[in-house]
Design a protein around this motif. Sequence first.
Motif, PDB file in Angstrom:
ATOM      1  N   LEU A  56      68.458 -33.050  33.685  1.00 40.29           N
ATOM      2  CA  LEU A  56      69.327 -34.224  33.604  1.00 40.29           C
ATOM      3  C   LEU A  56      70.794 -33.802  33.709  1.00 40.29           C
ATOM      4  O   LEU A  56      71.602 -34.486  34.338  1.00 40.29           O
ATOM      5  CB  LEU A  56      69.071 -34.959  32.283  1.00 40.29           C
ATOM      6  N   TYR A 103      73.678 -35.117  36.433  1.00 49.53           N
ATOM      7  CA  TYR A 103      74.962 -35.682  36.025  1.00 49.53           C
ATOM      8  C   TYR A 103      76.123 -34.924  36.670  1.00 49.53           C
ATOM      9  O   TYR A 103      77.054 -35.541  37.204  1.00 49.53           O
ATOM     10  CB  TYR A 103      75.106 -35.639  34.499  1.00 49.53           C
ATOM     11  N   PRO A 115      70.492 -37.158  26.273  1.00 47.48           N
ATOM     12  CA  PRO A 115      71.141 -38.224  27.060  1.00 47.48           C
ATOM     13  C   PRO A 115      72.389 -38.791  26.392  1.00 47.48           C
ATOM     14  O   PRO A 115      73.346 -39.162  27.077  1.00 47.48           O
ATOM     15  CB  PRO A 115      70.043 -39.282  27.178  1.00 47.48           C
ATOM     16  N   TRP A 129      75.879 -38.948  28.222  1.00 51.43           N
ATOM     17  CA  TRP A 129      76.541 -40.242  28.423  1.00 51.43           C
ATOM     18  C   TRP A 129      77.946 -40.237  27.831  1.00 51.43           C
ATOM     19  O   TRP A 129      78.886 -40.791  28.421  1.00 51.43           O
ATOM     20  CB  TRP A 129      75.716 -41.369  27.801  1.00 51.43           C
TER      21      TRP A 129
END
Length: 304
Positions: free
Chosen positions: A118, A122, A193, A197
Motif C-alpha cells: 500500500l 501511495y 492505512p 492517509w
Amino acid sequence: MVQVTISASGRKSSLASDLPVVLDIPAGLDSATVEDVKAAFAAKQKLTLKDEKKSLADDTTLQNAGFVDGGELQIKDLGPQISWRTVFIVEYVGPLIIHPLMYHFPKVFYGGSVQHSLLQHYVYAMVMLHFFKREFETVFVHRFSHGTMPFAYIFRNSAHYHLLGGLGLAYAVYSPTYSSSSPYIRGTIRDDPKFLWACTAIWLFCELSNLKTHVILRNLRPVGTKKRAIPYGYGFNLVSTPNYFFEIVGWIVVCLMTGSYASWVFTATGIYFMGTWAMKKHRNYKKEFGKEYPRRKIMIPFIF
C-alpha cells in the motif's frame, strides 16, 4: 537617443567577428534598458560594462548601470540558447518516465516480480501527481523573467530530477524492500492505512499550497512584462519564499513515509538548492523595495 559601442568579451566566435559595432538606441539614457540594446543587436547574449564581468539584467537602465552616452558595452557569446520553459519541462518529464517504468516493470530492474505494498501505491501516486502538477505550472502558471539560458545547462539542471528524483528514488521505493511481503513493511506503521492517509493529507495540503503561492506570484506580473511587486498573503507574510517551504514539507512527508535514504538524499539536495535560491530572492526583494519590504524570514517560518 543614446549611442552604444558593442565590443567582444571572452572567447572569439562568429557572433563577435564583426565587432565592435556602434548602435543608436532610440531612447534616452534614463529609459533605455539592456534589453533595448540586445534587441538592437538582435542577440540573446550576456552584456557587461567594459572590463567588468557581472552581466547586466535586461530591465536595468543604462543610466543605472553607470553607462554614459557614447560609452562601450561588451558582449559575450554564451552559445546556443534554450527557453527556461523548455528546461523546466525537460527536468520534470524525467521522473514521469522513470517512475512508471520501475513501478510497472519490476522484473526488468529487480530480476523478479514485486507485489506492491500500500505504501508503494501511495508514493507512486504522490510522485506522479507532483510532477504532473509541476508540468502544468510550467506551461500554464509560471511567467519567466529570463527568456533563455545556455543550452548546455539543461544537462546540469536535469541531473537532480532525473538521477536523484528519478532513478535513485524510484529504484529504492519500488524495490522488494518495500513490497507487501517485506518485514520492513508488514505489520509496521508503514502498512497502516490511517498513517498513510494522514501523510497523504499533509502532502496534499502542501501541494495545493505550493500551487496557490505560484498563482499569487503569477498575478503579480502582468502578461508581457517583467514587473516585480511585493507578494503578500498565504505564507508570504511569514517568509519570502513560501513556495519552497511547502515544497520541502511535502517531500519530507515522503521521506517519513518511506524512511528511504534515496528520498532523504533527494530532499536534502533540494533543500540546499532551494535555500540558495531563496536567499537570493530575499536579497533581491530587499534591494529592490528597500524599507517598503516587510520584515519576514527567508524560507522557513520563524526560523530561516
